[in-house]
Design a protein around this motif. Structure first.
Motif, short mmCIF file in Angstrom:
data_model
loop_
_atom_site.label_atom_id
_atom_site.label_comp_id
_atom_site.label_asym_id
_atom_site.label_seq_id
_atom_site.Cartn_x
_atom_site.Cartn_y
_atom_site.Cartn_z
N UNK A 127 12.50 51.44 56.43
CA UNK A 127 13.28 52.44 57.17
C UNK A 127 12.57 53.79 57.10
N UNK A 128 12.44 54.44 58.27
CA UNK A 128 11.59 55.63 58.39
C UNK A 128 11.92 56.73 57.40
N UNK A 129 13.21 56.98 57.14
CA UNK A 129 13.58 58.08 56.25
C UNK A 129 12.99 57.91 54.86
N UNK A 130 12.79 56.68 54.43
CA UNK A 130 12.29 56.42 53.07
C UNK A 130 10.81 56.77 52.94
N UNK A 131 10.12 56.88 54.05
CA UNK A 131 8.68 57.10 54.01
C UNK A 131 8.26 58.47 54.55
N UNK A 132 8.99 58.98 55.56
CA UNK A 132 8.56 60.20 56.22
C UNK A 132 9.59 61.33 56.16
N UNK A 133 10.68 61.09 55.42
CA UNK A 133 11.65 62.14 55.08
C UNK A 133 12.26 62.85 56.28
N UNK A 134 12.42 62.13 57.39
CA UNK A 134 13.17 62.71 58.51
C UNK A 134 14.64 62.66 58.13
N UNK A 135 15.14 63.78 57.64
CA UNK A 135 16.52 63.84 57.14
C UNK A 135 16.99 65.28 57.17
N UNK A 136 18.22 65.51 57.60
CA UNK A 136 18.81 66.85 57.58
C UNK A 136 20.26 66.72 57.12
N UNK A 137 20.82 67.83 56.66
CA UNK A 137 22.22 67.79 56.23
C UNK A 137 22.87 69.15 56.39
N UNK A 181 34.81 69.35 49.99
CA UNK A 181 33.43 69.61 50.41
C UNK A 181 33.01 68.51 51.37
N UNK A 182 32.49 68.89 52.54
CA UNK A 182 32.09 67.95 53.58
C UNK A 182 30.58 67.97 53.73
N UNK A 183 29.99 66.79 53.73
CA UNK A 183 28.53 66.68 53.81
C UNK A 183 28.14 65.86 55.05
N UNK A 184 27.96 66.51 56.19
CA UNK A 184 27.37 65.82 57.34
C UNK A 184 25.86 65.67 57.12
N UNK A 185 25.30 64.54 57.50
CA UNK A 185 23.86 64.35 57.35
C UNK A 185 23.35 63.37 58.39
N UNK A 186 22.05 63.39 58.61
CA UNK A 186 21.42 62.47 59.56
C UNK A 186 20.12 61.95 58.97
N UNK A 187 19.90 60.65 59.11
CA UNK A 187 18.66 60.05 58.63
C UNK A 187 17.98 59.27 59.75
N UNK A 188 16.65 59.19 59.67
CA UNK A 188 15.87 58.37 60.59
C UNK A 188 16.01 56.91 60.16
N UNK A 189 16.51 56.06 61.04
CA UNK A 189 16.84 54.69 60.65
C UNK A 189 15.98 53.62 61.30
N UNK A 214 13.66 77.46 57.20
CA UNK A 214 14.92 77.75 57.87
C UNK A 214 15.72 76.50 58.18
N UNK A 215 15.23 75.35 57.74
CA UNK A 215 15.86 74.06 58.03
C UNK A 215 16.57 73.54 56.78
N UNK A 216 17.74 72.95 56.99
CA UNK A 216 18.47 72.37 55.86
C UNK A 216 18.08 70.89 55.77
N UNK A 217 16.90 70.66 55.21
CA UNK A 217 16.40 69.29 55.06
C UNK A 217 16.18 68.99 53.58
N UNK A 218 16.33 67.72 53.24
CA UNK A 218 16.24 67.33 51.84
C UNK A 218 14.92 67.67 51.19
N UNK A 219 13.84 67.62 51.95
CA UNK A 219 12.53 67.90 51.38
C UNK A 219 12.41 69.29 50.79
N UNK A 220 13.07 70.26 51.42
CA UNK A 220 13.06 71.63 50.87
C UNK A 220 13.65 71.66 49.47
N UNK A 221 14.72 70.92 49.29
CA UNK A 221 15.42 70.94 48.00
C UNK A 221 14.65 70.14 46.96
N UNK A 222 14.03 69.04 47.40
CA UNK A 222 13.20 68.27 46.47
C UNK A 222 12.06 69.14 45.93
N UNK A 223 11.47 69.94 46.83
CA UNK A 223 10.34 70.79 46.43
C UNK A 223 10.77 71.93 45.51
#
Length: 359
Positions: A64-74, A139-147, A197-206
Motif C-alpha cells: 500500500x502506497x502510504x506505507x512506502x511513500x508517506x502520502x498522508x495528511x490529517x 477530539x476529531x481526527x480526519x485523515x487521508x491515506x494513499x491506498x 505549511x502542510x499537516x502531514x505525518x512526515x513533518x511530525x515524524x521528523x
C-alpha cells in the motif's frame, strides 16, 4: 459535490457503564468512540462509498502506497458540549480548507469541503454520548491515506479518507501551567518550498528526535529555528508561538514554512478585535533572549487545538537558559485562552460565526 453517508450503527457498541468509566479520566488520544466515518476515492469513481460504521482496523496490502511513500495528511478539531446540552464544532470549514491545501501539496485527491464537514458532523451525531462534560471535549481526527497497491514513485490513484474520534479531558489538570521549551540547534523542521505549511505525518515524524532531545534536557516542548540562518523562531513541535510586548502588542512568526494554525488565526482576530496590534514578523532567538532580559517581552505562549494556549515560562538551549516574566503565566495568554474557550463552549458571543452547532 454532495455525498450521502450511509449510517451503520455499531452492533458491539461499548456499554453505557463501560463508557462512563472510560470518560472518568480519558487522557488524550487513548480512548476511542464506537464509530468512524470513511469515504473512498479512485480515479474512475471519484469520492464514493461514504459511510459511518463501527470503528475497525483497515486491511492493508504490504505494498500500500502510504506505507512506502508517506502520502498522508490529517487534521485535528474538537466537538464541545454546551451548557444547554447541545454540541458545537469550532471552525470546521477552516479545517476543511486546510485539508484541501494539504492534499494539493501532497499530490492527493482533494476532498470537497462539504464532504469533510458532513463526515465530522455525522460521526459526532452518532457518538455524541462520548463527549465529556466540563472542560473535556471530543477530539476529531480526519485523515487521508494513499491506498493504491504499487511500488512506484508517483501519486496514488486511490485514497481512503476517514474520521475517528477520541474523548479527551482538560489538557491541563489544575489550569494551564507554564511550559519549558528547548531550542533545537541541531534539527530543523521545514524550509521554503517544503511541507512546513502542510499537516502531514512526515513533518511530525521528523520532529520527534528534536522533541526527545527537549525531554532529555528536562523540557516539555521543542522550538525550531529557520532552516537557512538558524536564527529565526518558527514554531514548536506541534504548536504556533506568540510574543507579548510591553507596549501591548503581539508578534507571531509569519506563514510560509510554518503550519497556518486555526487557533493562531483565531487569536490574531480576537487580539485585533480588542485593539491590540498584531504583527506577523520574523523574530530571532537572540532578540527573544534580549527582550526577556530587558523586560520588553512580557509573555510568550504557544497555541494549538489540543491545549488551546500554553504559557511559556522557561527557554533552555545550549547557549544558556532564560525565564519569561519570572516563569509565570501572563494575563494576556490567560485572558485570550478564556475568551477563545468561552466561544468554543458557547459561553460567549460568537461575532465571527466560528461556531457550527451540530445540535
Amino acid at each position: 459535490m454532495s455525498l450521502k453517508f450511509e449510517i451503520q450503527p455499531a452492533a458491539n457498541a461499548v456499554s453505557e457503564k463501560d463508557r462512563a468509566a472510560k470518560l472518568m479520566d480519558p487522557g488524550f488520544g487513548r480512548v476511542f468512540t464506537d464509530h468512524m466515518a470513511i469515504v473512498r476515492y479512485d480515479q474512475a469513481k471519484g469520492w464514493h462509498d461514504a459511510r459511518v460504521e463501527s470503528r475497525a482496523n483497515f486491511p492493508l496490502d504490504p505494498a500500500t502506497a502510504v506505507l512506502h511513500y508517506a502520502q498522508e495528511i490529517f487534521e485535528g478539531l474538537k466537538a464541545y458540549k454546551r451548557d444547554d446540552g447541545g454540541v458545537n464544532l469550532f471552525r470546521p470549514d477552516a479545517n476543511a480548507r486546510r485539508f484541501q491545501n494539504s492534499a494539493d501539496r501532497m499530490a492527493m485527491a482533494p476532498l470537497p469541503e462539504s464532504a469533510f464537514i458532513e463526515a465530522v458532523e455525522q460521526l459526532v451525531r452518532l457518538d455524541r454520548a462520548w463527549i465529556p462534560g466540563g472542560e473535556g471535549s471530543l477530539y476529531l481526527r480526519p485523515f487521508m491515506i494513499a491506498s493504491e497497491v504499487f511500488l512506484g514513485v508517483k501519486p496514488s490513484a486511490e485514497y481512503i479518507f476517514a474520521v475517528i474520534a477520541s474523548p479527551v479531558g482538560s489538557y491541563f489538570k489544575g489550569g494551564p501551567a507554564p511550559v519549558s521549551i528547548w531550542v533545537s540547534e541541531n534539527y530543523t523542521r521545514a524550509a521554503i518550498g517544503g511541507t512546513g505549511a502542510v499537516k502531514c505525518g512526515g513533518n511530525y515524524a521528523a520532529s520527534l528526535r528534536a522533541q526527545a532531545e527537549a525531554i532529555e534536557h528536562g523540557c516539555d516542548q521543542v522550538v525550531f529555528l529557520d532552516a537557512v540562518e538558524r536564527r529565526y523562531v518558527e514554531e514548536l513541535g506541534g504548536m504556533n508561538v506568540f510574543f507579548v510586548f510591553d507596549d501591548g502588542s503581539l508578534s507571531t512568526p509569519p506563514l510560509g514554512t510554518i503550519l497556518p494554525g486555526i487557533t493562531r488565526d483565531s487569536i490574531i482576530t480576537l487580539a485585533r478585535d480588542a485593539g491590540m496590534p498584531v504583527r506577523e514578523e520574523t523574530y530571532t532567538i537572540q532578540q527573544w533572549r534580549a527582550d526577556a532580559a530587558s523586560g520588553r517581552l512580557k509573555e510568550a505562549f504557544a497555541c494549538g487545538t489540543a491545549a488551546v494556549i500554553s504559557p511559556i515560562g522557561k527557554v533552555r538551549s545550549a547557549s544558556g537558559d532564560f525565564l519569561i516574566s519570572g516563569g509565570a503565566a501572563g494575563p494576556v495568554a490567560m485572558g485570550m485562552r478564556k475568551k477563545l474557550v468561552d466561544i468554543q463552549y458557547g459561553r460567549a458571543p460568537d461575532p465571527h460565526d466560528w461556531i457550527k452547532k451540530v445540535f
